[in-house]
Motif scaffolding. Sequence first.
Motif, mmCIF file in Angstrom:
data_model
loop_
_atom_site.group_PDB
_atom_site.id
_atom_site.type_symbol
_atom_site.label_atom_id
_atom_site.label_comp_id
_atom_site.label_asym_id
_atom_site.label_seq_id
_atom_site.Cartn_x
_atom_site.Cartn_y
_atom_site.Cartn_z
ATOM 1 N N GLY A 181 0.785 -1.234 0.000
ATOM 2 C CA GLY A 181 0.000 0.000 0.000
ATOM 3 C C GLY A 181 0.810 1.273 0.000
ATOM 4 N N ALA A 182 2.146 1.157 0.000
ATOM 5 C CA ALA A 182 2.988 2.357 0.071
ATOM 6 C C ALA A 182 2.835 3.237 -1.169
ATOM 7 C CB ALA A 182 4.449 1.962 0.254
ATOM 8 N N GLN A 183 2.643 2.611 -2.333
ATOM 9 C CA GLN A 183 2.491 3.418 -3.549
ATOM 10 C C GLN A 183 1.219 4.262 -3.483
ATOM 11 O OE1 GLN A 183 3.989 2.632 -7.184
ATOM 12 N NE2 GLN A 183 4.857 0.620 -6.815
ATOM 13 N N PHE A 184 0.148 3.675 -3.001
ATOM 14 C CA PHE A 184 -1.105 4.412 -2.889
ATOM 15 C C PHE A 184 -0.986 5.543 -1.865
ATOM 16 C CE2 PHE A 184 -5.419 4.921 -1.064
ATOM 17 C CZ PHE A 184 -6.047 5.401 -2.198
ATOM 18 N N ARG A 185 -0.359 5.257 -0.750
ATOM 19 C CA ARG A 185 -0.194 6.300 0.268
ATOM 20 C C ARG A 185 0.651 7.458 -0.251
ATOM 21 N NH1 ARG A 185 0.253 1.615 3.438
ATOM 22 N NH2 ARG A 185 2.536 1.730 3.439
ATOM 23 N N GLN A 186 1.651 7.130 -1.057
ATOM 24 C CA GLN A 186 2.478 8.197 -1.615
ATOM 25 C C GLN A 186 1.694 9.040 -2.617
ATOM 26 O OE1 GLN A 186 6.270 7.362 -3.901
ATOM 27 N NE2 GLN A 186 7.153 7.872 -1.905
ATOM 28 N N LEU A 187 0.834 8.402 -3.393
ATOM 29 C CA LEU A 187 -0.037 9.159 -4.290
ATOM 30 C C LEU A 187 -0.978 10.074 -3.507
ATOM 31 C CD1 LEU A 187 -1.008 6.506 -7.011
ATOM 32 C CD2 LEU A 187 0.432 8.529 -7.335
ATOM 33 N N GLN A 188 -1.511 9.580 -2.401
ATOM 34 C CA GLN A 188 -2.359 10.416 -1.562
ATOM 35 C C GLN A 188 -1.597 11.634 -1.039
ATOM 36 O OE1 GLN A 188 -3.710 7.237 1.192
ATOM 37 N NE2 GLN A 188 -5.785 7.872 0.651
ATOM 38 N N ASP A 189 -0.346 11.414 -0.612
ATOM 39 C CA ASP A 189 0.469 12.525 -0.125
ATOM 40 C C ASP A 189 0.717 13.545 -1.241
ATOM 41 O OD1 ASP A 189 0.587 11.289 2.328
ATOM 42 O OD2 ASP A 189 2.598 10.461 2.021
ATOM 43 N N LEU A 190 0.979 13.053 -2.455
ATOM 44 C CA LEU A 190 1.211 13.964 -3.575
ATOM 45 C C LEU A 190 -0.052 14.740 -3.925
ATOM 46 C CD1 LEU A 190 3.501 12.044 -6.095
ATOM 47 C CD2 LEU A 190 4.084 13.952 -4.605
ATOM 48 N N TRP A 191 -1.201 14.078 -3.846
ATOM 49 C CA TRP A 191 -2.469 14.780 -4.096
ATOM 50 C C TRP A 191 -2.614 15.972 -3.146
ATOM 51 C CZ3 TRP A 191 -6.565 16.018 -6.851
ATOM 52 C CH2 TRP A 191 -7.674 16.553 -6.209
ATOM 53 N N THR A 192 -2.339 15.744 -1.880
ATOM 54 C CA THR A 192 -2.451 16.821 -0.890
ATOM 55 C C THR A 192 -1.434 17.929 -1.167
ATOM 56 O OG1 THR A 192 -3.232 15.248 0.764
ATOM 57 C CG2 THR A 192 -2.394 17.355 1.566
ATOM 58 N N LEU A 193 -0.193 17.539 -1.465
ATOM 59 C CA LEU A 193 0.864 18.521 -1.707
ATOM 60 C C LEU A 193 0.599 19.354 -2.957
ATOM 61 C CD1 LEU A 193 3.733 19.638 -1.092
ATOM 62 C CD2 LEU A 193 4.625 17.769 -2.525
ATOM 63 N N ILE A 194 0.194 18.698 -4.041
ATOM 64 C CA ILE A 194 0.079 19.398 -5.327
ATOM 65 C C ILE A 194 -1.241 20.146 -5.452
ATOM 66 C CG2 ILE A 194 -0.080 19.026 -7.827
ATOM 67 C CD1 ILE A 194 1.878 16.663 -7.438
ATOM 68 N N TYR A 195 -2.326 19.519 -4.986
ATOM 69 C CA TYR A 195 -3.652 20.074 -5.287
ATOM 70 C C TYR A 195 -4.380 20.660 -4.087
ATOM 71 C CZ TYR A 195 -3.022 17.697 -9.728
ATOM 72 O OH TYR A 195 -2.546 17.290 -10.946
ATOM 73 N N ARG A 196 -3.892 20.431 -2.883
ATOM 74 C CA ARG A 196 -4.599 20.950 -1.718
ATOM 75 C C ARG A 196 -3.744 21.879 -0.851
ATOM 76 N NH1 ARG A 196 -8.274 20.596 -4.257
ATOM 77 N NH2 ARG A 196 -10.137 19.308 -4.043
#
Length: 268
Positions: free
Chosen positions: A209-224
Amino acid sequence: MTTSVHPTALVDPRARLSPGVEIGPYSVIGPEVEIGEGSRIGPHVVIDGRVRMGKGNRIFPGACIGLEPQDLKYGGAPTEVVMGDENTIRECVTINRATAEGESTVLGNGNLLMAYSHIGHNCQLSDRIVIANGVAVAGHVVIGDRAVIGGVLGIHQFVHIGSLAMVGGMSRIDRDVPPFMTVEGHPGRIRGLNRVGLRRSGVAQLDDGAQFRQLQDLWTLIYRSDLVLATALRQARERPLLAAADELCAFLEASVGPGRRGPLPAQR
């Protein structure tokens, strides 16, 4: 396997039909066409121009593949359509060949193009893409693996759509769609991660699940966050990125480069 051609079909003797190819009633196959083993061409299909088609493709009634591009710059160059294996091309789909000499319109493997969709000149489609009914894909569009495009929408020329992106029906897509994202609206806006697609594809389960968690972190960083895109991407690159996150960052970095339309913004 034997080749089967209906008596009413018009197949140029120079066309190359592999074993097991079936050509249905009233279909027209031009002289520069190559059709791979086991492909089934339904009734009233036109395949003309330089077309190279792989194995096991299914072409439904009324489809037109390889005809001249709808491009005023086209001067009769011997361009082509290249199609892989196991594609399903439904009723009345049109796939135009490329514009300039040496260029191709490319369709990969295992794609589903539903009825009345259009693939313009010089498009590059990867594998296992689903394009729903009535989608108009303009010239020079690039679509990545396993993207899903909802029905009755338009995609602007030169747009890139990343792998595992999900585009909602009746949206207007005039800029790039990053991989792993869902997009919807008129104009289109990024709504969040394509969680269903990530789970079904197995990406969400990679590396525990690390890849998904990293995508979630990037979503927050880039778009939120309040950071501009360049700063957010720079911060994202300050730590090691797994494959999916690296793909997302690389897509966005290329999207803001020369010759690209830039990425769609997120819905606020």
